[in-house]
Design an enzyme around this catalytic site. Structure first.
Site: not given
Ligand SMILES: Cc1ncc(COP(=O)(O)O)c(C=O)c1O
Length: 397
Positions: A179, A207, A242
């Protein structure tokens, strides 16, 4: 309040690490209104620009009228609505997996999967730059955890060779698109190692969903041949919040693994089901994300990201190579990242400064995320506003 809390906050303030929130007053067309000003939004993860799409809003409104605004209970009690069931079916079909299971968030999905699949006596192998939700899942699981160097399959192979013997079960966990760096996991190598050691592989596609693959379902779509020998031992996590413009997380797995998760994953069992309007909006987004319209959006977003990287590098900025919509501009120190972010905001461009502990000390950065709502003119405006990096700027914290 307690002195120790004052002290902890003061320390954070001194290090430039206190976080504050600003309410979003409106958003549309890749712009966001904050504190009375419209800014070009390079901070959102709304990669396909679906969060403000009227088709999703209509689907949500219809579901709210018919099923109510809240799910009212855990999916195991009475919180598994028809829109949530339809969403899970649509996700499984898109992802070409036997079953999908929706959680309240991507964070909850990662926590639930890792803690359900690993426990005492098991060993988890985790990329050092994995998302906090995978890290916390590892911690909560009570398994022994081995951290391998970022995207380094050779280091993972060494750790497997050292720690696999005697373990009850093995689990490899990785983001697919990282991310804060925008780079990719070495998925074929991870799959090969999982196969060689009989390990399970959990891949977080938060992502990548909506962006990678001809169908837009993520990095795994590009490596089906490498992953297919793993069969049930491959488990994939995605988020609805996202590129799908909604809210929630999901897991794709075999029927057996999904049955097991819905009986054991605590964030699934002890949390309310997805709100019906949220599930209906996400279901609508899945339909769009696999359509030719989204294929064109993906192409545009990735082309803009490539263009931005090339232009910034030509001006001397440190931009690690990525083949995704996330473009990090590594500037080193936290004050420098904050100054640049403020400077860009004055120019009408919202680009967040990402600081430790989200990224390792000394690698504070601007994180630019491109979406289908951006135009080539937006990218040029960003390049112009950044100008050239100052000579002799301190690089480290
Ligand atoms: C790599 C990754 N996994 C999981 C999440 C968590 O997802 P959510 O925002 O749906 O809780 C995020 C979000 O910030 C993320 O960047």
């Amino acid at each position: 309040m307690s002195d120790w809390i004052d002290e902890a906050l003061a320390q954070r303030r001194a290090a430039g690490l206190v976080r504050v929130r600003r309410a979003v007053l409106a958003q549309a067309g890749g712009r966001v209104r904050l504190a009375g000003r419209w800014l070009v939004n390079f901070a959102s993860n709304d990669y396909l620009a679906l969060a403000t799409d009227p088709r999703l809003a209509r689907a949500a409104a219809r579901a709210a009228r018919r099923y109510g605004t809240g799910a009212t209970a855990s999916p195991l009690i009475v919180g598994w609505s028809k829109p949530m069931r339809a969403l899970e079916r649509a996700l499984a079909d898109w992802e070409q997996c036997p079953r999908a299971l929706c959680f309240a968030s991507g964070f909850a999905a990662n926590l639930g999967v890792v803690t359900a699949l690993a426990g005492r006596g098991d060993v988890i192998f985790s990329d050092e730059l994995n998302h906090a939700s995978l890290i916390d899942g590892c911690r909560l699981s009570r398994a022994s955890v081995q951290i391998y160097r970022h995207a380094d399959a050779n280091h993972l192979a060494d750790l497997l060779a050292q720690h696999a013997a005697g373990a009850r079960r093995l689990l490899i966990v990785s983001d697919s698109v990282f991310s804060m760096d925008g780079d990719l996991a070495p998925l074929p190598a991870l799959a090969e190692l999982a196969q060689r050691y009989g390990a399970m592989l959990v891949l977080d596609e938060a992502h990548a969903t909506g962006i990678l693959g001809a169908q837009g379902s993520g990095l795994a779509e590009l490596h089906r041949d490498s992953l297919s020998p793993l069969g049930e031992r491959f488990v994939k996590v995605g988020t609805l919040s996202k590129a799908l413009g909604s809210q929630g997380g999901y897991v794709c797995a075999s029927k057996q693994v999904v049955r097991y998760l819905l009986n054991t994953a605590r964030p699934y069992i002890y949390s309310t089901g997805l709100a019906p309007p949220v599930a209906a909006a996400a279901r609508c987004a899945v339909g769009i994300a696999r359509s030719p319209e989204a294929t064109a959006s993906r192409g545009r977003v990735l082309a803009l990201a490539g263009e931005l990287q090339t232009r910034l590098r030509a001006r001397g900025w440190t931009v690690p190579a990525t083949a995704t919509q996330i473009v990090p501009i590594v500037v080193g120190s936290t004050p420098r990242a904050l100054d640049l972010s403020r400077h860009l905001a004055r120019a009408g461009l919202l680009v967040p400064a990402i600081r430790p502990p989200t990224v390792p000390a000394g690698t504070a950065r601007l994180r630019v995320s491109l979406t289908a709502a951006h135009t080539p003119a937006d990218v040029l405006a960003l390049v112009e506003a950044l100008g050239h990096p100052p000579v002799n700027a301190p690089a480290a914290e």
